[in-house]
Design a protein around this motif. Structure first.
Motif, mmCIF file in Angstrom:
data_model
loop_
_atom_site.group_PDB
_atom_site.id
_atom_site.type_symbol
_atom_site.label_atom_id
_atom_site.label_comp_id
_atom_site.label_asym_id
_atom_site.label_seq_id
_atom_site.Cartn_x
_atom_site.Cartn_y
_atom_site.Cartn_z
ATOM 1 N N ALA A 29 15.359 -8.757 31.563
ATOM 2 C CA ALA A 29 16.667 -9.119 31.218
ATOM 3 C C ALA A 29 16.918 -10.740 31.163
ATOM 4 C CB ALA A 29 17.920 -8.418 31.976
ATOM 5 N N GLY A 30 17.265 -11.302 30.304
ATOM 6 C CA GLY A 30 17.746 -12.611 30.175
ATOM 7 C C GLY A 30 16.563 -13.470 29.831
ATOM 8 N N GLU A 31 15.157 -12.972 29.715
ATOM 9 C CA GLU A 31 14.013 -13.658 29.545
ATOM 10 C C GLU A 31 13.913 -13.803 27.843
ATOM 11 O OE1 GLU A 31 9.271 -13.161 30.631
ATOM 12 O OE2 GLU A 31 10.407 -11.072 30.481
ATOM 13 N N SER A 32 13.286 -15.002 27.824
ATOM 14 C CA SER A 32 12.498 -15.155 26.395
ATOM 15 C C SER A 32 11.043 -15.063 26.260
ATOM 16 C CB SER A 32 13.176 -16.726 25.732
ATOM 17 O OG SER A 32 12.579 -16.977 24.533
ATOM 18 N N ASN A 64 17.346 -1.477 28.248
ATOM 19 C CA ASN A 64 18.006 -1.561 29.659
ATOM 20 C C ASN A 64 18.021 -0.248 30.593
ATOM 21 O OD1 ASN A 64 19.083 -4.114 29.018
ATOM 22 N ND2 ASN A 64 20.608 -3.539 27.789
ATOM 23 N N LYS A 158 22.793 -7.840 23.377
ATOM 24 C CA LYS A 158 22.118 -8.493 24.561
ATOM 25 C C LYS A 158 20.686 -8.949 24.161
ATOM 26 C CE LYS A 158 24.147 -9.183 27.655
ATOM 27 N NZ LYS A 158 25.002 -10.473 27.832
ATOM 28 N N ARG A 185 21.278 -18.272 22.971
ATOM 29 C CA ARG A 185 20.796 -17.739 24.235
ATOM 30 C C ARG A 185 21.361 -17.961 25.409
ATOM 31 N NH1 ARG A 185 15.683 -18.944 27.136
ATOM 32 N NH2 ARG A 185 15.432 -16.984 28.451
ATOM 33 N N ARG A 186 21.570 -19.282 25.568
ATOM 34 C CA ARG A 186 21.991 -19.729 26.737
ATOM 35 C C ARG A 186 23.645 -19.116 26.941
ATOM 36 N NH1 ARG A 186 19.139 -24.564 25.778
ATOM 37 N NH2 ARG A 186 21.050 -25.600 24.505
ATOM 38 N N ARG A 188 25.011 -17.034 25.308
ATOM 39 C CA ARG A 188 25.343 -15.397 25.552
ATOM 40 C C ARG A 188 24.386 -14.601 26.322
ATOM 41 N NH1 ARG A 188 27.652 -12.937 20.634
ATOM 42 N NH2 ARG A 188 28.568 -14.359 19.272
ATOM 43 N N ASP A 189 23.649 -15.664 27.209
ATOM 44 C CA ASP A 189 23.106 -14.707 28.183
ATOM 45 C C ASP A 189 22.057 -13.822 27.568
ATOM 46 O OD1 ASP A 189 21.579 -14.462 30.650
ATOM 47 O OD2 ASP A 189 22.887 -13.100 31.343
ATOM 48 N N LEU A 190 21.283 -14.144 26.327
ATOM 49 C CA LEU A 190 20.615 -13.016 25.603
ATOM 50 C C LEU A 190 18.977 -13.013 26.057
ATOM 51 C CD1 LEU A 190 21.697 -14.169 22.038
ATOM 52 C CD2 LEU A 190 22.483 -11.859 23.083
ATOM 53 N N THR A 191 18.602 -11.701 25.817
ATOM 54 C CA THR A 191 16.963 -11.791 25.908
ATOM 55 C C THR A 191 16.504 -11.689 24.661
ATOM 56 O OG1 THR A 191 17.439 -9.959 27.774
ATOM 57 C CG2 THR A 191 15.424 -9.793 26.577
#
Length: 249
Positions: A29-32, A64, A158, A185-186, A188-191
């Motif tokens: 989660a939150g990784e690129s 998720n 997400k 991404r930053r 919205r805290d996206l993956t």
């Protein structure tokens, strides 16, 4: 690490050819997370399976923590997972205005505050309200891709699946689109799960990457390993050399 996307022993075959051969990977989660490999390695097939555009025959997929079957996806899935395609010329309906392209997913998913959401989405991708009632043929390639990104972000997902999001664009525009995605991404805290043939793009955008060959994951390494040449698979080394040679020419 909490997994945003978890794939186990996934198999996809087309006319007896194994497009995916027991593929397993986890994206935090939150990784690129990047996926690289030569043409036909299975990287785009994997993204299409996760998105629900293609089905899998064996294995499992969880997003998720929630398991999903081979091809069925519900509204909750599409509010969580969105995809940006490679070709901005083919991914937008030519007879719909930008306004309609952004309005449709909001109506389908029952969102309110329509006007504010459309305005925000256009602002976020660097397009003003003056673009709302243009058609896709009135936009440049970079502007079309910005609209495609706005359409993906407007449902507040997400997880963003990115299939070669800049390869169809001029080199001068590619950096702008990548910077836009990185900022989103930053904010919205996206993956991110990004497929690319360009190892330079992957090393810039991603923290880890999976290297694919002939439908299998050869290895998974930190992106920093590209710079340090820290690989366990000779195929990864050859792929990097080929990519660097292409850029030099």
């Amino acid at each position: 690490m909490t997994s945003a996307v978890s794939i186990r022993d996934m198999v996809v075959t087309y006319d007896g050819f194994a497009a995916l051969n027991h593929v397993s990977l986890d994206v935090g989660a939150g990784e690129s997370f990047g996926i690289v490999g030569e043409s036909g390695s299975g990287k785009s097939t994997l993204l299409r399976v996760v998105s629900g555009l293609a089905s899998f025959e064996r294995g499992s997929l969880a997003v998720n923590g929630r398991p999903y079957s081979s091809s069925r996806r519900d509204k909750e899935f599409y509010r969580t997972v969105q995809m940006v395609f490679q070709d901005p010329y083919g991914s937008l309906h030519p007879r719909q205005t930008v306004d309609r392209l952004l309005l449709e997913p909001l109506l389908i998913n029952g969102f309110d505050n329509i006007e504010a959401r459309i305005t925000r989405a256009l602002d976020e991708v660097g397009l003003g309200s003056g673009f709302r009632f243009r058609y896709s043929h009135q936009l440049s390639g970079g502007q079309r891709q910005r609209v495609a990104i706005a359409r993906a972000l407007i449902l507040e997902p997400k997880i963003l699946l990115l299939d070669e999001p800049t390869s169809a664009l001029d080199a001068s525009i590619q950096a702008e689109i990548l910077n836009l995605l990185e900022q989103a991404r930053r904010d919205r805290d996206l993956t991110f799960v990004m497929v690319s043939h360009d190892l330079g793009v992957i090393s810039h955008m991603c923290e880890r990457l999976a290297v694919m060959k002939q439908g299998e994951v050869v290895e998974t390494v930190p992106a920093k390993a590209l710079e340090k040449r820290e690989f366990s698979a000779d195929y990864t080394r050859r792929l990097l050399v080929a990519s660097e040679g292409f850029r030099r020419n």
